[in-house]
Design a protein around this motif. Sequence first.
Motif, PDB file in Angstrom:
ATOM      1  N   GLY B  90       0.686  -1.253   0.013  1.00  0.00           N
ATOM      2  CA  GLY B  90      -0.024  -0.090   0.015  1.00  0.00           C
ATOM      3  C   GLY B  90       0.746   1.366   0.097  1.00  0.00           C
ATOM      4  O   GLY B  90       0.536   2.369  -0.771  1.00  0.00           O
ATOM      5  N   VAL B  91       1.894   1.488   0.942  1.00  0.00           N
ATOM      6  CA  VAL B  91       2.839   2.475   0.632  1.00  0.00           C
ATOM      7  C   VAL B  91       3.557   2.500  -0.414  1.00  0.00           C
ATOM      8  O   VAL B  91       3.608   3.582  -1.093  1.00  0.00           O
ATOM      9  N   ARG B  92       3.817   1.256  -1.059  1.00  0.00           N
ATOM     10  CA  ARG B  92       4.460   1.773  -2.666  1.00  0.00           C
ATOM     11  C   ARG B  92       3.286   2.029  -3.403  1.00  0.00           C
ATOM     12  O   ARG B  92       3.840   2.831  -4.377  1.00  0.00           O
ATOM     13  N   HIS B  93       2.092   1.767  -3.350  1.00  0.00           N
ATOM     14  CA  HIS B  93       1.028   2.439  -4.240  1.00  0.00           C
ATOM     15  C   HIS B  93       1.002   3.938  -3.847  1.00  0.00           C
ATOM     16  O   HIS B  93       0.784   4.886  -4.923  1.00  0.00           O
ATOM     17  N   PHE B  94       1.116   4.391  -2.921  1.00  0.00           N
ATOM     18  CA  PHE B  94       1.095   6.003  -2.379  1.00  0.00           C
ATOM     19  C   PHE B  94       2.202   6.766  -3.278  1.00  0.00           C
ATOM     20  O   PHE B  94       2.235   7.625  -3.646  1.00  0.00           O
ATOM     21  N   LEU B  95       3.450   5.807  -2.855  1.00  0.00           N
ATOM     22  CA  LEU B  95       4.826   6.440  -3.731  1.00  0.00           C
ATOM     23  C   LEU B  95       4.438   6.637  -4.984  1.00  0.00           C
ATOM     24  O   LEU B  95       5.059   7.555  -5.773  1.00  0.00           O
ATOM     25  N   TYR B  96       4.072   5.430  -5.749  1.00  0.00           N
ATOM     26  CA  TYR B  96       3.953   5.486  -7.088  1.00  0.00           C
ATOM     27  C   TYR B  96       2.923   6.371  -7.696  1.00  0.00           C
ATOM     28  O   TYR B  96       3.036   7.113  -8.647  1.00  0.00           O
ATOM     29  N   ASP B  97       1.765   6.657  -6.737  1.00  0.00           N
ATOM     30  CA  ASP B  97       0.731   7.542  -7.116  1.00  0.00           C
ATOM     31  C   ASP B  97       1.549   8.778  -7.163  1.00  0.00           C
ATOM     32  O   ASP B  97       0.780   9.642  -7.781  1.00  0.00           O
ATOM     33  N   ALA B  98       2.162   9.138  -6.212  1.00  0.00           N
ATOM     34  CA  ALA B  98       2.786  10.432  -6.009  1.00  0.00           C
ATOM     35  C   ALA B  98       3.864  10.682  -7.179  1.00  0.00           C
ATOM     36  O   ALA B  98       4.574  11.613  -7.317  1.00  0.00           O
ATOM     37  N   GLY B  99       4.108   9.539  -8.127  1.00  0.00           N
ATOM     38  CA  GLY B  99       4.818   9.662  -9.155  1.00  0.00           C
ATOM     39  C   GLY B  99       6.596   9.582  -8.984  1.00  0.00           C
ATOM     40  O   GLY B  99       7.353   9.771  -9.603  1.00  0.00           O
ATOM     41  N   LYS B 100       6.551   8.842  -7.712  1.00  0.00           N
ATOM     42  CA  LYS B 100       8.121   8.849  -7.231  1.00  0.00           C
ATOM     43  C   LYS B 100       8.620   7.112  -7.557  1.00  0.00           C
ATOM     44  O   LYS B 100       7.485   6.240  -7.622  1.00  0.00           O
ATOM     45  N   PHE B 101       9.978   6.916  -7.618  1.00  0.00           N
ATOM     46  CA  PHE B 101      10.596   5.579  -7.836  1.00  0.00           C
ATOM     47  C   PHE B 101       9.738   4.747  -8.965  1.00  0.00           C
ATOM     48  O   PHE B 101       9.901   3.848  -8.746  1.00  0.00           O
ATOM     49  N   MET B 102       9.661   5.660 -10.141  1.00  0.00           N
ATOM     50  CA  MET B 102       9.145   5.011 -11.121  1.00  0.00           C
ATOM     51  C   MET B 102      10.130   4.128 -12.177  1.00  0.00           C
ATOM     52  O   MET B 102       9.824   3.531 -12.910  1.00  0.00           O
ATOM     53  N   ASP B 103      11.318   4.605 -11.892  1.00  0.00           N
ATOM     54  CA  ASP B 103      12.367   3.919 -12.772  1.00  0.00           C
ATOM     55  C   ASP B 103      12.514   2.568 -12.519  1.00  0.00           C
ATOM     56  O   ASP B 103      12.472   2.266 -11.531  1.00  0.00           O
ATOM     57  N   ILE B 104      12.781   1.921 -13.614  1.00  0.00           N
ATOM     58  CA  ILE B 104      12.892   0.349 -13.702  1.00  0.00           C
ATOM     59  C   ILE B 104      13.840  -0.192 -12.335  1.00  0.00           C
ATOM     60  O   ILE B 104      13.451  -0.842 -11.307  1.00  0.00           O
ATOM     61  N   PRO B 105      15.152   0.381 -12.236  1.00  0.00           N
ATOM     62  CA  PRO B 105      16.055  -0.146 -11.388  1.00  0.00           C
ATOM     63  C   PRO B 105      15.546   0.048  -9.932  1.00  0.00           C
ATOM     64  O   PRO B 105      15.572  -0.854  -8.983  1.00  0.00           O
ATOM     65  N   THR B 106      14.874   1.170  -9.584  1.00  0.00           N
ATOM     66  CA  THR B 106      14.365   1.504  -8.338  1.00  0.00           C
ATOM     67  C   THR B 106      13.010   0.744  -7.948  1.00  0.00           C
ATOM     68  O   THR B 106      12.739   0.162  -6.808  1.00  0.00           O
ATOM     69  N   ALA B 107      12.221   0.526  -9.131  1.00  0.00           N
ATOM     70  CA  ALA B 107      10.927  -0.206  -8.995  1.00  0.00           C
ATOM     71  C   ALA B 107      11.277  -1.570  -8.655  1.00  0.00           C
ATOM     72  O   ALA B 107      10.679  -2.138  -7.628  1.00  0.00           O
ATOM     73  N   GLU B 108      12.370  -2.294  -8.950  1.00  0.00           N
ATOM     74  CA  GLU B 108      12.696  -3.494  -8.891  1.00  0.00           C
ATOM     75  C   GLU B 108      13.142  -3.713  -7.618  1.00  0.00           C
ATOM     76  O   GLU B 108      12.893  -4.635  -6.677  1.00  0.00           O
TER      77      GLU B 108
END
Lengths: 123, 131
Positions: B90-108
């Motif tokens: 859920g926390v990751r969803h909030f971070l993604y929704d804020a447009g953060k950490f979307m690059d592939i190495p960080t997302a992995e």
Amino acid sequence: MRYLTPRKRAEGLGAARHGTAHHVAMNVSGWALLFIVPVFVVVLARTIGHGYEHVRDTFANPLVAVLTALFLFVGMRHFARGAQMAIEDYAHGGTRTALVMLANAVSYLTIAAGFYALIKLAL
Amino acid sequence: MSAPKRVERPLSPFMIGPYYRPQITSISSIMIRITGLGLIVAIALITALIFAAAVSKPAFDCVNWFATSWLGWLIWIASAWAVWYHLLGGVRHFLYDAGKFMDIPTAEKLGWGMFIGATVLTVITIIIAVV
């Protein structure tokens, strides 16, 4: 003359039949659970495995009772919405409608059973 | 005029497996759904335990026997992992929704972080329960 605007004609025709309300509701309940769940898990971890009197005393405590009620209500509504999302991905037609109703029924019955127990323990 | 034409829309196929290789980003995402649905078992057990405690001692002893059996403890520990994993998701969803950490190495890295984080938090939970 057209009385319905093109927007009105398009409303509710998305894959989920509605707009952003579902997503917003999941985020709002998600933020609430972010604070409720860790505290509830600690309370539960300290309670499970103990005997009858200990469990009764724990959940008769007003703070624990309110925390448990919040956990059950916010948690089970969050669950029903999440389950609905999963159902809508894999089930269709009448099965989908029946399963969504079942998810909501389980959610409300669990809340009701939990509230009944908490009130009985508090009295 | 107002009635839209009914069309049979195509269903989106299940992508992981036949079309996509499993990746940490997709697997960590679907695990959020699996843990979320699976948590109904623990919530049912919690509610049954509280309900039985409110009703009578024999009822409580019956539910508590199961809740403290080896299967019961397995459910508690698996559910602790599931709830922490779902929370981190859920926390990751909030971070993604804020447009953060979307690059592939960080997302992995976030995907692996959820598995590791949930395991660490489960160990802490067990320590809190035992100590």
